[in-house]
Design a protein around this motif. Structure first.
Motif, PDB file in Angstrom:
ATOM      1  N   HIS A 125      31.149  24.878  19.080  1.00 17.62           N
ATOM      2  CA  HIS A 125      31.259  23.881  20.144  1.00 17.62           C
ATOM      3  C   HIS A 125      32.236  22.776  19.737  1.00 17.62           C
ATOM      4  CE1 HIS A 125      30.181  20.276  22.470  1.00 17.62           C
ATOM      5  NE2 HIS A 125      29.812  21.111  23.421  1.00 17.62           N
ATOM      6  N   THR A 126      32.066  22.246  18.512  1.00 19.61           N
ATOM      7  CA  THR A 126      32.905  21.155  18.013  1.00 19.61           C
ATOM      8  C   THR A 126      33.439  21.526  16.644  1.00 19.61           C
ATOM      9  OG1 THR A 126      31.570  19.501  19.195  1.00 19.61           O
ATOM     10  CG2 THR A 126      32.970  18.716  17.379  1.00 19.61           C
ATOM     11  N   VAL A 127      34.743  21.439  16.467  1.00 20.68           N
ATOM     12  CA  VAL A 127      35.354  21.650  15.164  1.00 20.68           C
ATOM     13  C   VAL A 127      35.843  20.305  14.641  1.00 20.68           C
ATOM     14  CG1 VAL A 127      37.239  22.721  13.875  1.00 20.68           C
ATOM     15  CG2 VAL A 127      36.023  24.030  15.633  1.00 20.68           C
ATOM     16  N   VAL A 128      35.342  19.903  13.486  1.00 23.48           N
ATOM     17  CA  VAL A 128      35.776  18.685  12.812  1.00 23.48           C
ATOM     18  C   VAL A 128      36.724  19.101  11.695  1.00 23.48           C
ATOM     19  CG1 VAL A 128      35.054  16.676  11.457  1.00 23.48           C
ATOM     20  CG2 VAL A 128      33.607  17.517  13.342  1.00 23.48           C
ATOM     21  N   ILE A 129      37.969  18.658  11.764  1.00 28.25           N
ATOM     22  CA  ILE A 129      38.960  19.010  10.753  1.00 28.25           C
ATOM     23  C   ILE A 129      39.001  17.900   9.714  1.00 28.25           C
ATOM     24  CG2 ILE A 129      41.350  19.691  10.335  1.00 28.25           C
ATOM     25  CD1 ILE A 129      41.584  20.320  13.321  1.00 28.25           C
ATOM     26  N   GLY A 130      38.597  18.227   8.501  1.00 26.23           N
ATOM     27  CA  GLY A 130      38.579  17.253   7.420  1.00 26.23           C
ATOM     28  C   GLY A 130      37.174  16.958   6.946  1.00 26.23           C
TER      29      GLY A 130
ATOM     30  N   HIS B 191      42.533  31.513   7.734  1.00 24.35           N
ATOM     31  CA  HIS B 191      41.587  32.620   7.662  1.00 24.35           C
ATOM     32  C   HIS B 191      41.200  33.160   9.037  1.00 24.35           C
ATOM     33  CE1 HIS B 191      41.356  31.856   3.448  1.00 24.35           C
ATOM     34  NE2 HIS B 191      40.742  30.698   3.578  1.00 24.35           N
ATOM     35  N   GLY B 192      41.913  32.768  10.070  1.00 25.22           N
ATOM     36  CA  GLY B 192      41.612  33.266  11.406  1.00 25.22           C
ATOM     37  C   GLY B 192      41.433  32.142  12.402  1.00 25.22           C
ATOM     38  N   ASP B 193      41.272  32.521  13.657  1.00 23.80           N
ATOM     39  CA  ASP B 193      41.187  31.555  14.746  1.00 23.80           C
ATOM     40  C   ASP B 193      39.743  31.231  15.099  1.00 23.80           C
ATOM     41  OD1 ASP B 193      43.904  31.764  14.769  1.00 23.80           O
ATOM     42  OD2 ASP B 193      44.016  32.973  16.603  1.00 23.80           O
ATOM     43  N   ILE B 194      39.546  30.014  15.617  1.00 23.76           N
ATOM     44  CA  ILE B 194      38.229  29.564  16.058  1.00 23.76           C
ATOM     45  C   ILE B 194      38.364  29.047  17.484  1.00 23.76           C
ATOM     46  CG2 ILE B 194      36.274  28.049  15.576  1.00 23.76           C
ATOM     47  CD1 ILE B 194      37.626  27.641  12.755  1.00 23.76           C
ATOM     48  N   ALA B 195      37.583  29.576  18.393  1.00 24.88           N
ATOM     49  CA  ALA B 195      37.542  29.064  19.762  1.00 24.88           C
ATOM     50  C   ALA B 195      36.581  27.885  19.806  1.00 24.88           C
ATOM     51  CB  ALA B 195      37.091  30.158  20.718  1.00 24.88           C
ATOM     52  N   ALA B 196      37.040  26.762  20.350  1.00 25.37           N
ATOM     53  CA  ALA B 196      36.230  25.541  20.343  1.00 25.37           C
ATOM     54  C   ALA B 196      36.285  24.839  21.686  1.00 25.37           C
ATOM     55  CB  ALA B 196      36.712  24.601  19.242  1.00 25.37           C
ATOM     56  N   ARG B 197      35.255  24.072  21.964  1.00 24.95           N
ATOM     57  CA  ARG B 197      35.249  23.229  23.164  1.00 24.95           C
ATOM     58  C   ARG B 197      35.758  21.830  22.856  1.00 24.95           C
ATOM     59  NH1 ARG B 197      29.644  23.594  26.252  1.00 24.95           N
ATOM     60  NH2 ARG B 197      30.812  22.126  27.562  1.00 24.95           N
ATOM     61  N   ARG B 198      35.561  21.385  21.604  1.00 24.89           N
ATOM     62  CA  ARG B 198      36.052  20.067  21.200  1.00 24.89           C
ATOM     63  C   ARG B 198      36.621  20.164  19.789  1.00 24.89           C
ATOM     64  NH1 ARG B 198      31.088  15.887  22.259  1.00 24.89           N
ATOM     65  NH2 ARG B 198      30.299  17.064  20.473  1.00 24.89           N
ATOM     66  N   VAL B 199      37.646  19.356  19.531  1.00 21.91           N
ATOM     67  CA  VAL B 199      38.245  19.281  18.194  1.00 21.91           C
ATOM     68  C   VAL B 199      38.381  17.813  17.817  1.00 21.91           C
ATOM     69  CG1 VAL B 199      40.314  19.704  16.809  1.00 21.91           C
ATOM     70  CG2 VAL B 199      39.470  21.480  18.360  1.00 21.91           C
ATOM     71  N   VAL B 200      38.043  17.507  16.565  1.00 17.98           N
ATOM     72  CA  VAL B 200      38.174  16.142  16.052  1.00 17.98           C
ATOM     73  C   VAL B 200      39.065  16.170  14.817  1.00 17.98           C
ATOM     74  CG1 VAL B 200      36.971  14.030  15.432  1.00 17.98           C
ATOM     75  CG2 VAL B 200      35.788  15.784  16.784  1.00 17.98           C
ATOM     76  N   TYR B 201      40.083  15.325  14.809  1.00 15.88           N
ATOM     77  CA  TYR B 201      41.035  15.248  13.705  1.00 15.88           C
ATOM     78  C   TYR B 201      40.619  14.109  12.772  1.00 15.88           C
ATOM     79  CZ  TYR B 201      43.739  17.989  17.062  1.00 15.88           C
ATOM     80  OH  TYR B 201      44.145  18.949  17.977  1.00 15.88           O
ATOM     81  N   CYS B 202      39.948  14.470  11.688  1.00 18.61           N
ATOM     82  CA  CYS B 202      39.560  13.494  10.658  1.00 18.61           C
ATOM     83  C   CYS B 202      40.436  13.739   9.443  1.00 18.61           C
ATOM     84  CB  CYS B 202      38.082  13.648  10.316  1.00 18.61           C
ATOM     85  SG  CYS B 202      36.960  13.342  11.702  1.00 18.61           S
ATOM     86  N   THR B 203      41.718  13.662   9.637  1.00 19.32           N
ATOM     87  CA  THR B 203      42.715  14.151   8.687  1.00 19.32           C
ATOM     88  C   THR B 203      43.586  13.055   8.099  1.00 19.32           C
ATOM     89  OG1 THR B 203      43.871  14.772  10.729  1.00 19.32           O
ATOM     90  CG2 THR B 203      42.880  16.540   9.481  1.00 19.32           C
TER      91      THR B 203
END
Length: 429
Positions: free
Chosen positions: A30-35, A243-255
């Motif tokens: 649902h939500t991918v947090v990057i970082g 390592h591959g793709d992720i389908a997400a509804r929300r993405v957060v850039y904590c980078t």
């Protein structure tokens, strides 16, 4: 802009034993947090504790995936000077001219509230013994050394203005004799003392936050997973990783320093800094006080193991290390004084972090650009962002602050997706 390098300089003093067990990379979230630095770990923790949004039609908590190119705390979180020191990032007069006195009071209050919240988190989740190893008040506070009478006079005026406006509690200007009681032999003509400052092991704090979030069952973690890009198709997002793709509804850039690699228009510039830790020395140096000098370009503290952590001096590097995102190598000029490890900060033109929805999107968010002042703000900014993401249009705005976290409105993205960067970042007095 570049991505995190694969093999940065070793920062074993902060990162030894710091890790969180990773799971297999899922193909949807649902939500991918990057970082997985202090921001991403704090956000995962806060999101895992947030109730369902008021408009939600389901009581099932959404899944949250945290991904990091390294491991938890492997970026600037595990490469800093180990201080949690609240305060303003520029002179009172400069900030008031930009934001107004009420807003600047709110910035200072936000810093202090964030520091208090970090201390309370550690007490609640780590217990008194371990908590003191992760975050500990410096009984002597923090002392900024001032090298000229002219600058000391300006500091006196600034602190007087702050006090008159109901800001700067616990701040006072010291003369040279009082400064030398803390830093014997210094050539400083005086200093500015703050009664509140802490030592912190921020990578260990991030580890605890992320582990606590994972334990709820709502959060998964994938380490050593570099995000190369994010693509959009209507409301759907695809996070492309090594390592591959992720389908997400929300993405957060904590980078932080690396945010422009994924959001090229954002006003965040990488700035490299170097830090060294000494062998144990005589106990009681600096009277349990954090010390900074040269407009914050140098800073140090003595740790409970009697070692001194010293950072800064980037003014010796090319262009003061502005625009440098490589923490696998050290600047040879700076290394003549500091030669242990490097970390990369993310700087904005106005010195304020960028926290909120990415302009022009409905389901992408950013929390980055702390401008060398991340530790007193990241935990609180992540809390505010979690509330913004959960409450949406129901969020409360109160004058110059937003959400119950009391985050300054000046931290919202607004129009700060530009490429104009101040060439030299320093406290201007």
């Amino acid at each position: 802009m570049s991505f995190p390098v694969e093999k940065p300089t070793a920062s074993a003093y902060w990162l030894h034993g710091v890790t969180v067990a990773a799971s297999a990379l899922p193909r949807t979230a649902h939500t991918v947090v990057i970082g997985a630095g202090i921001t991403g770990a704090s956000l995962a923790y806060h999101l895992s504790r947030q109730p369902a949004a008021p408009s939600s039609t389901t009581s099932t908590p959404p899944t949250i995936l945290v991904v990091d190119a390294r491991d938890v705390g492997g970026g600037a979180t595990g490469r800093n000077g180990g201080l949690l020191w609240p305060g303003l990032t520029d002179s009172w007069s400069t900030l008031v001219s930009k934001h107004g006195a009420a807003a600047v009071r709110g910035m200072e209050a936000f810093d202090h509230a964030t520091c208090a919240a970090v201390v309370e988190y550690a007490r609640r989740h780590l217990g008194d013994g371990q908590a003191a190893q992760v975050v500990q008040a410096l009984q002597g506070g923090g002392l900024h050394l001032v090298e000229s009478e002219e600058r000391l006079s300006r500091w006196r005026a600034e602190v007087a203005l702050m006090h008159a406006a109901g800001c700067g509690a616990g701040m006072e200007v010291w003369d040279a004799d009082r400064v030398r009681q803390v830093v014997p032999g210094t050539q400083a003509v005086g200093g500015v003392h703050s009664s509140v400052a802490y030592m912190v092991r921020s990578a260990s704090l991030a580890q605890s936050l992320l582990q606590t979030a994972v334990t709820t069952g709502r959060v998964r973690y994938a380490s050593h997973t570099l995000v190369k890009s994010v693509t959009r198709s209507g409301p759907s997002l695809t996070v492309h990783t090594q390592h591959g793709d992720i389908a997400a509804r929300r993405v957060v850039y904590c980078t932080n320093a690396y945010t422009a690699s994924l959001l090229p228009a954002i006003d965040v510039t990488p700035v490299r800094n170097q830090v060294v830790v000494t062998d144990p020395v005589r106990a009681g140096l600096f009277s349990h006080t954090a010390v900074s000098a040269h407009d914050g370009y140098e800073y140090m503290s003595q740790r409970p193991d009697h070692r001194i952590v010293l950072g800064g001096l980037r003014y010796l590097g090319v262009n003061s290390e502005v625009g440098t995102s490589d923490d696998a190598n050290l600047d040879p000029n700076v290394s003549q004084a500091l030669a242990e490890w490097a970390g990369v900060m993310g700087w904005t033109s106005d010195g304020n972090p960028i926290v909120g929805r990415v302009p022009g999107t409905q389901n992408e968010y950013v929390c980055a650009g702390y401008s060398g002042h991340g530790m007193p703000r990241a935990y609180g900014c992540a809390l505010a962002l979690a509330e913004l993401m959960t409450l949406g249009d129901h969020v409360r705005v109160d004058g110059t602050t937003i959400t119950t976290a009391k985050m300054p409105v000046a931290f919202l993205p607004g129009s700060r997706f530009t490429t104009t960067v101040r060439p030299s970042f320093e406290l201007r007095l």
